[in-house]
Design a protein around this motif. Sequence first.
Motif, PDB file in Angstrom:
ATOM      1  N   ALA A 134       0.831  -1.204   0.000  1.00 15.02           N
ATOM      2  CA  ALA A 134       0.000   0.000   0.000  1.00 15.02           C
ATOM      3  C   ALA A 134       0.866   1.255   0.000  1.00 15.02           C
ATOM      4  CB  ALA A 134      -0.920  -0.009   1.225  1.00 15.02           C
ATOM      5  N   ALA A 135       1.928   1.249   0.796  1.00 18.47           N
ATOM      6  CA  ALA A 135       2.823   2.406   0.854  1.00 18.47           C
ATOM      7  C   ALA A 135       3.455   2.674  -0.506  1.00 18.47           C
ATOM      8  CB  ALA A 135       3.900   2.178   1.905  1.00 18.47           C
ATOM      9  N   GLU A 136       3.755   1.617  -1.226  1.00 18.18           N
ATOM     10  CA  GLU A 136       4.344   1.760  -2.559  1.00 18.18           C
ATOM     11  C   GLU A 136       3.381   2.468  -3.514  1.00 18.18           C
ATOM     12  OE1 GLU A 136       6.502  -1.060  -5.970  1.00 18.18           O
ATOM     13  OE2 GLU A 136       5.701  -1.935  -4.132  1.00 18.18           O
ATOM     14  N   ARG A 137       2.079   2.349  -3.243  1.00 13.08           N
ATOM     15  CA  ARG A 137       1.066   3.018  -4.073  1.00 13.08           C
ATOM     16  C   ARG A 137       0.763   4.434  -3.584  1.00 13.08           C
ATOM     17  NH1 ARG A 137      -4.029  -0.793  -4.236  1.00 13.08           N
ATOM     18  NH2 ARG A 137      -4.743   0.861  -5.634  1.00 13.08           N
ATOM     19  N   GLY A 138       1.529   4.908  -2.613  1.00 13.74           N
ATOM     20  CA  GLY A 138       1.342   6.270  -2.128  1.00 13.74           C
ATOM     21  C   GLY A 138       0.336   6.397  -1.010  1.00 13.74           C
ATOM     22  N   LEU A 139       0.009   5.281  -0.339  1.00 15.32           N
ATOM     23  CA  LEU A 139      -0.960   5.291   0.753  1.00 15.32           C
ATOM     24  C   LEU A 139      -0.226   5.232   2.093  1.00 15.32           C
ATOM     25  CD1 LEU A 139      -3.419   2.718  -0.843  1.00 15.32           C
ATOM     26  CD2 LEU A 139      -3.837   5.174  -0.600  1.00 15.32           C
ATOM     27  N   PRO A 140      -0.312   6.270   2.934  1.00 15.54           N
ATOM     28  CA  PRO A 140       0.384   6.274   4.224  1.00 15.54           C
ATOM     29  C   PRO A 140      -0.228   5.246   5.168  1.00 15.54           C
ATOM     30  CG  PRO A 140      -0.328   8.501   3.573  1.00 15.54           C
ATOM     31  CD  PRO A 140      -1.038   7.533   2.697  1.00 15.54           C
ATOM     32  N   THR A 142       4.652   6.599   4.025  1.00 14.25           N
ATOM     33  CA  THR A 142       4.818   5.792   2.814  1.00 14.25           C
ATOM     34  C   THR A 142       6.270   5.351   2.643  1.00 14.25           C
ATOM     35  OG1 THR A 142       5.185   7.778   1.466  1.00 14.25           O
ATOM     36  CG2 THR A 142       2.916   6.954   1.602  1.00 14.25           C
ATOM     37  N   ASP A 143       7.134   5.763   3.550  1.00 10.33           N
ATOM     38  CA  ASP A 143       8.547   5.416   3.460  1.00 10.33           C
ATOM     39  C   ASP A 143       8.749   3.958   3.887  1.00 10.33           C
ATOM     40  OD1 ASP A 143      11.473   6.150   3.268  1.00 10.33           O
ATOM     41  OD2 ASP A 143      11.348   5.505   5.366  1.00 10.33           O
ATOM     42  N   PRO A 144       9.284   3.108   3.006  1.00 10.33           N
ATOM     43  CA  PRO A 144       9.395   1.674   3.342  1.00 10.33           C
ATOM     44  C   PRO A 144      10.199   1.415   4.608  1.00 10.33           C
ATOM     45  CG  PRO A 144       9.817   2.044   1.009  1.00 10.33           C
ATOM     46  CD  PRO A 144       9.752   3.394   1.646  1.00 10.33           C
ATOM     47  N   ALA A 145      11.303   2.145   4.792  1.00 10.81           N
ATOM     48  CA  ALA A 145      12.128   1.922   5.988  1.00 10.81           C
ATOM     49  C   ALA A 145      11.350   2.296   7.247  1.00 10.81           C
ATOM     50  CB  ALA A 145      13.415   2.738   5.887  1.00 10.81           C
ATOM     51  N   ALA A 146      10.589   3.406   7.177  1.00 16.10           N
ATOM     52  CA  ALA A 146       9.802   3.833   8.334  1.00 16.10           C
ATOM     53  C   ALA A 146       8.669   2.856   8.611  1.00 16.10           C
ATOM     54  CB  ALA A 146       9.253   5.241   8.095  1.00 16.10           C
ATOM     55  N   VAL A 147       8.063   2.308   7.556  1.00 20.02           N
ATOM     56  CA  VAL A 147       6.997   1.309   7.731  1.00 20.02           C
ATOM     57  C   VAL A 147       7.561   0.075   8.438  1.00 20.02           C
ATOM     58  CG1 VAL A 147       5.407  -0.260   6.545  1.00 20.02           C
ATOM     59  CG2 VAL A 147       5.654   2.099   5.747  1.00 20.02           C
ATOM     60  N   ARG A 148       8.729  -0.399   7.989  1.00 20.50           N
ATOM     61  CA  ARG A 148       9.348  -1.563   8.617  1.00 20.50           C
ATOM     62  C   ARG A 148       9.669  -1.297  10.089  1.00 20.50           C
ATOM     63  NH1 ARG A 148      10.883  -5.527   5.105  1.00 20.50           N
ATOM     64  NH2 ARG A 148      10.834  -4.982   2.873  1.00 20.50           N
ATOM     65  N   PRO A 167      -1.957  13.536   1.166  1.00 17.07           N
ATOM     66  CA  PRO A 167      -1.496  13.456  -0.215  1.00 17.07           C
ATOM     67  C   PRO A 167      -0.756  12.131  -0.443  1.00 17.07           C
ATOM     68  CG  PRO A 167      -0.123  14.986   1.058  1.00 17.07           C
ATOM     69  CD  PRO A 167      -1.294  14.612   1.931  1.00 17.07           C
ATOM     70  N   PRO A 168      -0.702  11.625  -1.678  1.00 16.78           N
ATOM     71  CA  PRO A 168      -1.192  12.289  -2.890  1.00 16.78           C
ATOM     72  C   PRO A 168      -2.662  11.997  -3.223  1.00 16.78           C
ATOM     73  CG  PRO A 168      -0.039  10.286  -3.489  1.00 16.78           C
ATOM     74  CD  PRO A 168       0.072  10.401  -1.987  1.00 16.78           C
ATOM     75  N   HIS A 169      -3.261  11.009  -2.552  1.00 17.13           N
ATOM     76  CA  HIS A 169      -4.616  10.594  -2.930  1.00 17.13           C
ATOM     77  C   HIS A 169      -5.720  11.373  -2.214  1.00 17.13           C
ATOM     78  CE1 HIS A 169      -3.066   7.177  -5.192  1.00 17.13           C
ATOM     79  NE2 HIS A 169      -2.305   6.863  -4.153  1.00 17.13           N
ATOM     80  N   HIS A 170      -5.431  11.929  -1.021  1.00 12.29           N
ATOM     81  CA  HIS A 170      -6.457  12.614  -0.230  1.00 12.29           C
ATOM     82  C   HIS A 170      -7.684  11.714  -0.111  1.00 12.29           C
ATOM     83  CE1 HIS A 170      -4.065  16.281  -0.405  1.00 12.29           C
ATOM     84  NE2 HIS A 170      -3.865  16.007  -1.664  1.00 12.29           N
ATOM     85  N   LEU A 171      -7.438  10.516   0.419  1.00 12.18           N
ATOM     86  CA  LEU A 171      -8.443   9.458   0.454  1.00 12.18           C
ATOM     87  C   LEU A 171      -9.646   9.834   1.319  1.00 12.18           C
ATOM     88  CD1 LEU A 171      -8.494   6.560  -0.763  1.00 12.18           C
ATOM     89  CD2 LEU A 171      -7.767   5.734   1.485  1.00 12.18           C
ATOM     90  N   ILE A 172     -10.833   9.504   0.806  1.00 10.03           N
ATOM     91  CA  ILE A 172     -12.089   9.608   1.547  1.00 10.03           C
ATOM     92  C   ILE A 172     -12.677   8.205   1.603  1.00 10.03           C
ATOM     93  CG2 ILE A 172     -14.420  10.598   1.619  1.00 10.03           C
ATOM     94  CD1 ILE A 172     -13.345  12.858  -0.206  1.00 10.03           C
ATOM     95  N   GLY A 173     -12.919   7.705   2.818  1.00  9.55           N
ATOM     96  CA  GLY A 173     -13.475   6.373   2.952  1.00  9.55           C
ATOM     97  C   GLY A 173     -14.961   6.427   3.267  1.00  9.55           C
ATOM     98  N   ALA A 214      -9.159  -5.048  -7.448  1.00 10.30           N
ATOM     99  CA  ALA A 214      -7.763  -5.028  -7.006  1.00 10.30           C
ATOM    100  C   ALA A 214      -6.888  -4.113  -7.853  1.00 10.30           C
ATOM    101  CB  ALA A 214      -7.199  -6.443  -7.011  1.00 10.30           C
ATOM    102  N   ASP A 215      -7.163  -4.014  -9.139  1.00 11.89           N
ATOM    103  CA  ASP A 215      -6.312  -3.225 -10.033  1.00 11.89           C
ATOM    104  C   ASP A 215      -6.803  -1.788 -10.219  1.00 11.89           C
ATOM    105  OD1 ASP A 215      -4.631  -5.412 -10.477  1.00 11.89           O
ATOM    106  OD2 ASP A 215      -5.914  -6.170 -12.081  1.00 11.89           O
ATOM    107  N   ARG A 216      -7.842  -1.415  -9.498  1.00 11.85           N
ATOM    108  CA  ARG A 216      -8.373  -0.065  -9.650  1.00 11.85           C
ATOM    109  C   ARG A 216      -7.619   0.929  -8.779  1.00 11.85           C
ATOM    110  NH1 ARG A 216     -14.757  -1.642  -9.068  1.00 11.85           N
ATOM    111  NH2 ARG A 216     -15.056  -2.517 -11.162  1.00 11.85           N
ATOM    112  N   ASP A 217      -7.651   2.183  -9.200  1.00 15.92           N
ATOM    113  CA  ASP A 217      -7.207   3.283  -8.357  1.00 15.92           C
ATOM    114  C   ASP A 217      -8.441   3.905  -7.710  1.00 15.92           C
ATOM    115  OD1 ASP A 217      -4.466   3.121  -8.959  1.00 15.92           O
ATOM    116  OD2 ASP A 217      -4.777   4.194 -10.855  1.00 15.92           O
ATOM    117  N   PRO A 218      -8.288   4.529  -6.535  1.00 13.01           N
ATOM    118  CA  PRO A 218      -9.443   5.216  -5.941  1.00 13.01           C
ATOM    119  C   PRO A 218     -10.001   6.256  -6.911  1.00 13.01           C
ATOM    120  CG  PRO A 218      -7.637   5.066  -4.373  1.00 13.01           C
ATOM    121  CD  PRO A 218      -7.083   4.630  -5.693  1.00 13.01           C
ATOM    122  N   ALA A 219     -11.323   6.250  -7.094  1.00 13.47           N
ATOM    123  CA  ALA A 219     -11.966   7.167  -8.045  1.00 13.47           C
ATOM    124  C   ALA A 219     -12.277   8.504  -7.367  1.00 13.47           C
ATOM    125  CB  ALA A 219     -13.251   6.541  -8.579  1.00 13.47           C
ATOM    126  N   PRO A 220     -12.331   9.576  -8.145  1.00 14.04           N
ATOM    127  CA  PRO A 220     -12.690  10.884  -7.568  1.00 14.04           C
ATOM    128  C   PRO A 220     -14.088  10.862  -6.962  1.00 14.04           C
ATOM    129  CG  PRO A 220     -11.721  11.151  -9.751  1.00 14.04           C
ATOM    130  CD  PRO A 220     -11.984   9.680  -9.574  1.00 14.04           C
TER     131      PRO A 220
END
Length: 292
Positions: A19-25, A67-73, A92-98, A188-194
Amino acid sequence: MANPDRQTATLALAHALSAAERGLPVIPLSPTKLPALRSPHHDDAPGTARCRGECGLPGHGVHDATTDPAAVRALFAAAPWATGYGIACGRPPHHLIGVDLDTKGDTDAVASLRELALRHLFTLPPTVTVLTPSGGRHLWLTGPPDVVVPNSASRLAPGIDIRGSGGYLVGPGSVTAHGAYRLAPGTADRDPAPCPRALLHLVAPPARTRTKPATTRAPHGEGLIAFVLAAHEGQRNTRLFWAACRAYENGLGNSFAERLVSAALHTGLTEEEARATLASAARLTTPPRTDR
């Protein structure tokens, strides 16, 4: 072979890194779905200034999300008991709304969301969908960077919770005390939609406008009338719905209805449209009867 607990923790880290690799904190979560790391300020004296990670130590909940891999580990190494991960919303970058849709008991949040979509003329786009152990689902949407969406529980309708700035979603692949979270087939292959504009108006607070200080206090509810009258084309129905919800929530709905209708007519809505919107607001803000 690793024992089941260790295997679950290893898989949780793997999913979090993906998830972090996709820009998700992300942050590690315990089986209770709460942040896995205890606050380093847990034993501070009452009244101590609240720290949101400025001290540099882990344990600040969603403020640790990275999103930093070392920090996640490092976070997961500090919480080897973590069996899942949370994804910070509003960042950022997605400004996710759940959009968290519950289906427990008599609650059918999916149907309520469908009713809102019909009422406010928006269509939910295909997007990432996560299935929860209880049978509900999380819809992932993205918002504009200049709009802060607050967290809310059942404000739009019973069973519809919104995860926004300062909140988090349980990530797919997480295992909790009640079961696993998994991606819905085909998403699974989708990006979050606006987030549709009309839905964004419902979940985000209206922009505050600067006004000169009043010399006398306006009568109770006058601000709602002014809010409706200030609507431009494209936002008239949304503003009326928001004002009507606030009126019903504060016990003004029945006595205030005619004034809201009158204000809506002044903006260009028809009486039929205005009364239908008020009826929808009344339905969504009135608790269901339990004496059946």
